[in-house]
Design a protein around this motif. Structure first.
Motif, PDB file in Angstrom:
ATOM      1  N   GLY A   1      64.070  82.587  71.200  1.00 18.93           N
ATOM      2  CA  GLY A   1      65.292  83.212  71.675  1.00 18.93           C
ATOM      3  C   GLY A   1      65.009  84.570  72.268  1.00 18.93           C
ATOM      4  O   GLY A   1      63.889  85.083  72.189  1.00 18.93           O
ATOM      5  N   LYS A   2      66.036  85.174  72.881  1.00 19.17           N
ATOM      6  CA  LYS A   2      65.921  86.497  73.475  1.00 19.17           C
ATOM      7  C   LYS A   2      67.158  87.314  73.113  1.00 19.17           C
ATOM      8  O   LYS A   2      68.239  86.761  72.897  1.00 19.17           O
ATOM      9  N   ARG A   3      66.981  88.618  73.075  1.00 22.20           N
ATOM     10  CA  ARG A   3      68.093  89.519  72.818  1.00 22.20           C
ATOM     11  C   ARG A   3      67.817  90.823  73.546  1.00 22.20           C
ATOM     12  O   ARG A   3      66.674  91.273  73.628  1.00 22.20           O
ATOM     13  N   THR A   4      68.866  91.422  74.066  1.00 18.91           N
ATOM     14  CA  THR A   4      68.739  92.685  74.794  1.00 18.91           C
ATOM     15  C   THR A   4      69.335  93.818  73.973  1.00 18.91           C
ATOM     16  O   THR A   4      70.390  93.652  73.340  1.00 18.91           O
ATOM     17  N   ALA A   5      68.658  94.964  73.958  1.00 22.76           N
ATOM     18  CA  ALA A   5      69.111  96.117  73.184  1.00 22.76           C
ATOM     19  C   ALA A   5      69.011  97.385  74.024  1.00 22.76           C
ATOM     20  O   ALA A   5      68.125  97.513  74.885  1.00 22.76           O
ATOM     21  N   ASP A   6      69.935  98.327  73.753  1.00 21.94           N
ATOM     22  CA  ASP A   6      69.843  99.647  74.367  1.00 21.94           C
ATOM     23  C   ASP A   6      68.743 100.474  73.708  1.00 21.94           C
ATOM     24  O   ASP A   6      68.137 101.339  74.346  1.00 21.94           O
ATOM     25  N   LEU A   7      68.525 100.209  72.421  1.00 21.28           N
ATOM     26  CA  LEU A   7      67.531 100.941  71.644  1.00 21.28           C
ATOM     27  C   LEU A   7      66.889  99.986  70.658  1.00 21.28           C
ATOM     28  O   LEU A   7      67.586  99.183  70.033  1.00 21.28           O
TER      29      LEU A   7
ATOM     30  N   GLN B   1      69.521  89.536  60.163  1.00 22.42           N
ATOM     31  CA  GLN B   1      69.033  88.190  60.445  1.00 22.42           C
ATOM     32  C   GLN B   1      67.614  88.031  59.906  1.00 22.42           C
ATOM     33  O   GLN B   1      66.714  88.771  60.307  1.00 22.42           O
ATOM     34  N   TYR B   2      67.429  87.078  59.015  1.00 28.51           N
ATOM     35  CA  TYR B   2      66.114  86.830  58.437  1.00 28.51           C
ATOM     36  C   TYR B   2      65.437  85.677  59.178  1.00 28.51           C
ATOM     37  O   TYR B   2      66.074  84.921  59.935  1.00 28.51           O
ATOM     38  N   GLY B   3      64.145  85.531  58.968  1.00 27.92           N
ATOM     39  CA  GLY B   3      63.400  84.462  59.607  1.00 27.92           C
ATOM     40  C   GLY B   3      63.264  84.637  61.104  1.00 27.92           C
ATOM     41  O   GLY B   3      63.114  83.660  61.840  1.00 27.92           O
ATOM     42  N   HIS B   4      63.285  85.885  61.604  1.00 28.68           N
ATOM     43  CA  HIS B   4      63.168  86.159  63.028  1.00 28.68           C
ATOM     44  C   HIS B   4      61.914  87.007  63.276  1.00 28.68           C
ATOM     45  O   HIS B   4      61.840  88.150  62.810  1.00 28.68           O
ATOM     46  N   THR B   5      60.971  86.441  63.996  1.00 25.96           N
ATOM     47  CA  THR B   5      59.710  87.126  64.297  1.00 25.96           C
ATOM     48  C   THR B   5      59.674  87.505  65.773  1.00 25.96           C
ATOM     49  O   THR B   5      59.752  86.629  66.642  1.00 25.96           O
ATOM     50  N   VAL B   6      59.574  88.782  66.056  1.00 24.86           N
ATOM     51  CA  VAL B   6      59.514  89.257  67.445  1.00 24.86           C
ATOM     52  C   VAL B   6      58.154  88.907  68.035  1.00 24.86           C
ATOM     53  O   VAL B   6      57.109  89.101  67.399  1.00 24.86           O
ATOM     54  N   THR B   7      58.162  88.388  69.258  1.00 22.33           N
ATOM     55  CA  THR B   7      56.918  87.956  69.915  1.00 22.33           C
ATOM     56  C   THR B   7      56.614  88.735  71.177  1.00 22.33           C
ATOM     57  O   THR B   7      55.468  88.745  71.631  1.00 22.33           O
ATOM     58  N   ALA B   8      57.610  89.388  71.785  1.00 29.20           N
ATOM     59  CA  ALA B   8      57.364  90.122  73.035  1.00 29.20           C
ATOM     60  C   ALA B   8      58.487  91.113  73.286  1.00 29.20           C
ATOM     61  O   ALA B   8      59.619  90.954  72.804  1.00 29.20           O
ATOM     62  N   LEU B   9      58.154  92.161  74.061  1.00 26.82           N
ATOM     63  CA  LEU B   9      59.125  93.146  74.527  1.00 26.82           C
ATOM     64  C   LEU B   9      59.009  93.255  76.048  1.00 26.82           C
ATOM     65  O   LEU B   9      57.903  93.200  76.592  1.00 26.82           O
ATOM     66  N   ARG B  10      60.141  93.448  76.711  1.00 30.25           N
ATOM     67  CA  ARG B  10      60.107  93.629  78.160  1.00 30.25           C
ATOM     68  C   ARG B  10      61.086  94.714  78.557  1.00 30.25           C
ATOM     69  O   ARG B  10      62.256  94.682  78.162  1.00 30.25           O
ATOM     70  N   ASP B  11      60.595  95.702  79.321  1.00 27.22           N
ATOM     71  CA  ASP B  11      61.417  96.802  79.790  1.00 27.22           C
ATOM     72  C   ASP B  11      62.271  96.320  80.957  1.00 27.22           C
ATOM     73  O   ASP B  11      61.745  95.906  81.995  1.00 27.22           O
ATOM     74  N   LEU B  12      63.586  96.395  80.814  1.00 23.10           N
ATOM     75  CA  LEU B  12      64.495  95.966  81.873  1.00 23.10           C
ATOM     76  C   LEU B  12      64.970  97.120  82.740  1.00 23.10           C
ATOM     77  O   LEU B  12      65.762  96.914  83.661  1.00 23.10           O
ATOM     78  N   GLY B  13      64.492  98.335  82.430  1.00 20.83           N
ATOM     79  CA  GLY B  13      64.891  99.492  83.211  1.00 20.83           C
ATOM     80  C   GLY B  13      65.876 100.373  82.460  1.00 20.83           C
ATOM     81  O   GLY B  13      66.506  99.949  81.486  1.00 20.83           O
ATOM     82  N   PRO B  14      66.035 101.618  82.938  1.00 18.53           N
ATOM     83  CA  PRO B  14      66.842 102.607  82.212  1.00 18.53           C
ATOM     84  C   PRO B  14      68.273 102.179  81.927  1.00 18.53           C
ATOM     85  O   PRO B  14      68.834 102.528  80.894  1.00 18.53           O
ATOM     86  N   ASP B  15      68.875 101.426  82.828  1.00 16.12           N
ATOM     87  CA  ASP B  15      70.277 101.065  82.646  1.00 16.12           C
ATOM     88  C   ASP B  15      70.468  99.672  82.050  1.00 16.12           C
ATOM     89  O   ASP B  15      71.605  99.254  81.813  1.00 16.12           O
ATOM     90  N   ALA B  16      69.355  98.954  81.828  1.00 16.08           N
ATOM     91  CA  ALA B  16      69.461  97.565  81.361  1.00 16.08           C
ATOM     92  C   ALA B  16      68.876  97.342  79.979  1.00 16.08           C
ATOM     93  O   ALA B  16      69.075  96.294  79.380  1.00 16.08           O
ATOM     94  N   GLY B  17      68.140  98.313  79.468  1.00 17.59           N
ATOM     95  CA  GLY B  17      67.643  98.218  78.106  1.00 17.59           C
ATOM     96  C   GLY B  17      66.311  97.500  77.967  1.00 17.59           C
ATOM     97  O   GLY B  17      65.494  97.450  78.894  1.00 17.59           O
ATOM     98  N   VAL B  18      66.101  96.926  76.791  1.00 16.41           N
ATOM     99  CA  VAL B  18      64.852  96.259  76.430  1.00 16.41           C
ATOM    100  C   VAL B  18      65.177  94.828  76.014  1.00 16.41           C
ATOM    101  O   VAL B  18      66.102  94.597  75.234  1.00 16.41           O
TER     102      VAL B  18
END
Length: 408
Positions: free
Chosen positions: A161-167, A132-149
């Motif tokens: 927008g927001k997206r959740t990742a395991d890694l 995906q192009y044209g996407h600039t990350v603005t923040a990260l939030r730790d959701l905990g060990p079982d919920a990802g970032v």
């Protein structure tokens, strides 16, 4: 590290991000690259790349197009200001181009078609790959060990927008947004000199330049100056003699904040650039003056290729090194230039990205622990970053053993 397929977000879609994306995809993980550039394909400035051992290892193991990538430079040698050879070392190296590597990696990651290579066969067990192009990350939030970032981003239309990742793999370069979010005290600093860069078609070189530079890694050193050149593939990846490009790099000192430096980094439209002055944006008076310096002060073979360059660009040389590369309990990893920005003298920026990706592959296959991955990649980053500083300081502010005179 992962016993089941993960959802992975790679931030940064250049060479390092693509290398890591390919490794993860081949292991069956779902991979999404977020690239901030607003166009679907990245465009380089015509830069050459020295394909070191780690880069060659990566492509040998992970490139399923199996195309030839490099021009062989058969020796390293040094010229004096008159263009005479003063030293040589029999040392073969592989020289390639950023654009060829990029399009081969895109073919492997998300099957982008181009004139550079054929598309590789689809492998059983591969994960889904999205770029995906044209996407600039603005923040990260730790959701905990079982919920990802959770990643917050802004797309090319200005929508949030927001997206959740395991890694999360942060491969977003020397000015890394992720590093700034996680390690705001780490600064990328200009070190007092720049690299002038450009390419010239091999067929347009003078006979003297061809004899001195073709299929060799050629250098000239003087006080405060280093210039080098080597052949690379042309934009469609052709490697045949007579069809290639001569890539050159000319390091020149400019004091931070000086009038000369400000003039250099201000483009034809009056916009000031911090790190890279793109090709096609240089003020004509600046380029005219630099070509005159080349004619007066460089060996004639180098003066020839500088004079024939139509689209030069500038790279300000900087230092940056993060104190660590793993965050949020290992769910965010810094890799490549986002971890450590090497000075170009090392010719190791692409190799670092390749090394980090190869080590990630080994870690995810269970061949090493996460702690060992972090230790090995940090040691590589610190060692090569330190060597680059030593090489640059000697080249630009010290005395190189093969330095000559420089009347400019």
């Amino acid at each position: 590290m992962a016993s089941k397929p993960m959802n992975v977000v790679v931030i940064g879609g250049s060479l390092g991000g693509l290398m890591h994306g390919i490794v993860l995809k081949r292991l069956g993980h779902t991979v999404r690259i977020l690239e901030r550039n607003p166009s679907p394909l990245l465009h380089n400035q015509g830069a050459g790349v020295v394909a070191g051992n780690d880069t060659q290892d990566f492509f040998q193991h992970h490139d399923l197009t199996h195309r030839s990538l490099a021009v062989t430079s058969h020796l390293r040698h040094y010229l004096d200001v008159k263009g005479n050879e003063i030293h040589r070392e029999e040392y073969a190296q592989q020289m390639t181009s950023w654009d060829l590597l990029y399009y081969v990696l895109r073919a492997n990651f998300d099957r982008v078609e181009s004139g550079y290579c054929t598309l590789p066969p689809v492998q059983d067990g591969e994960g889904k790959a999205t770029y995906q192009y044209g996407h600039t990350v603005t923040a990260l939030r730790d959701l905990g060990p079982d919920a990802g970032v959770e990643l917050s981003f802004r797309d090319r239309d200005g929508e949030s927008g927001k997206r959740t990742a395991d890694l999360v793999i942060a491969a977003d370069g020397g000015s890394s947004t992720v590093r700034k979010l996680l390690q705001p005290d780490v600064e990328r600093k200009y070190v007092g000199y720049v690299a002038w860069r450009g390419t010239v078609p091999e067929r347009s070189l003078s006979a003297a330049a061809t004899a001195a530079l073709a299929e060799k890694f050629t250098f000239f050193h003087a006080s405060g100056v280093q210039v080098l050149a080597y052949l690379i593939p042309v934009p469609d990846g052709a490697l045949e003699p007579g069809k290639r490009l001569m890539n050159w790099v000319w390091y020149v000192n400019y004091a931070p904040g000086s009038a000369a430096y400000r003039e250099l980094m201000t483009d034809v439209d009056g916009k000031a650039h911090a790190v890279t002055l793109p090709a096609g944006k240089m003020a004509p008076r600046v380029w005219h003056k630099q070509k005159a310096v080349a004619a007066a002060a460089l060996p004639p073979q180098f003066a020839d290729i500088v004079a024939k360059t139509e689209q030069p660009f500038i790279q300000a040389i900087t230092d940056v090194l993060s104190p660590c590369n793993t965050y949020l309990d290992g769910r965010v990893l810094l890799v490549g230039d986002a971890l450590a920005g090497f000075r170009p003298h090392t010719a190791a920026s692409t190799s670092q990205a390749a090394y980090d990706a190869l080590m990630l592959d080994a870690m995810l296959r269970g061949e090493m622990s996460r702690q060992e991955w972090a230790a090995r990649t940090m040691e590589y980053a610190r060692r090569v970053q330190r060597r680059g500083v030593e090489m640059g300081e000697r080249s630009q502010f010290g005395r190189h053993p093969y330095a000559g005179t420089y009347p400019g």
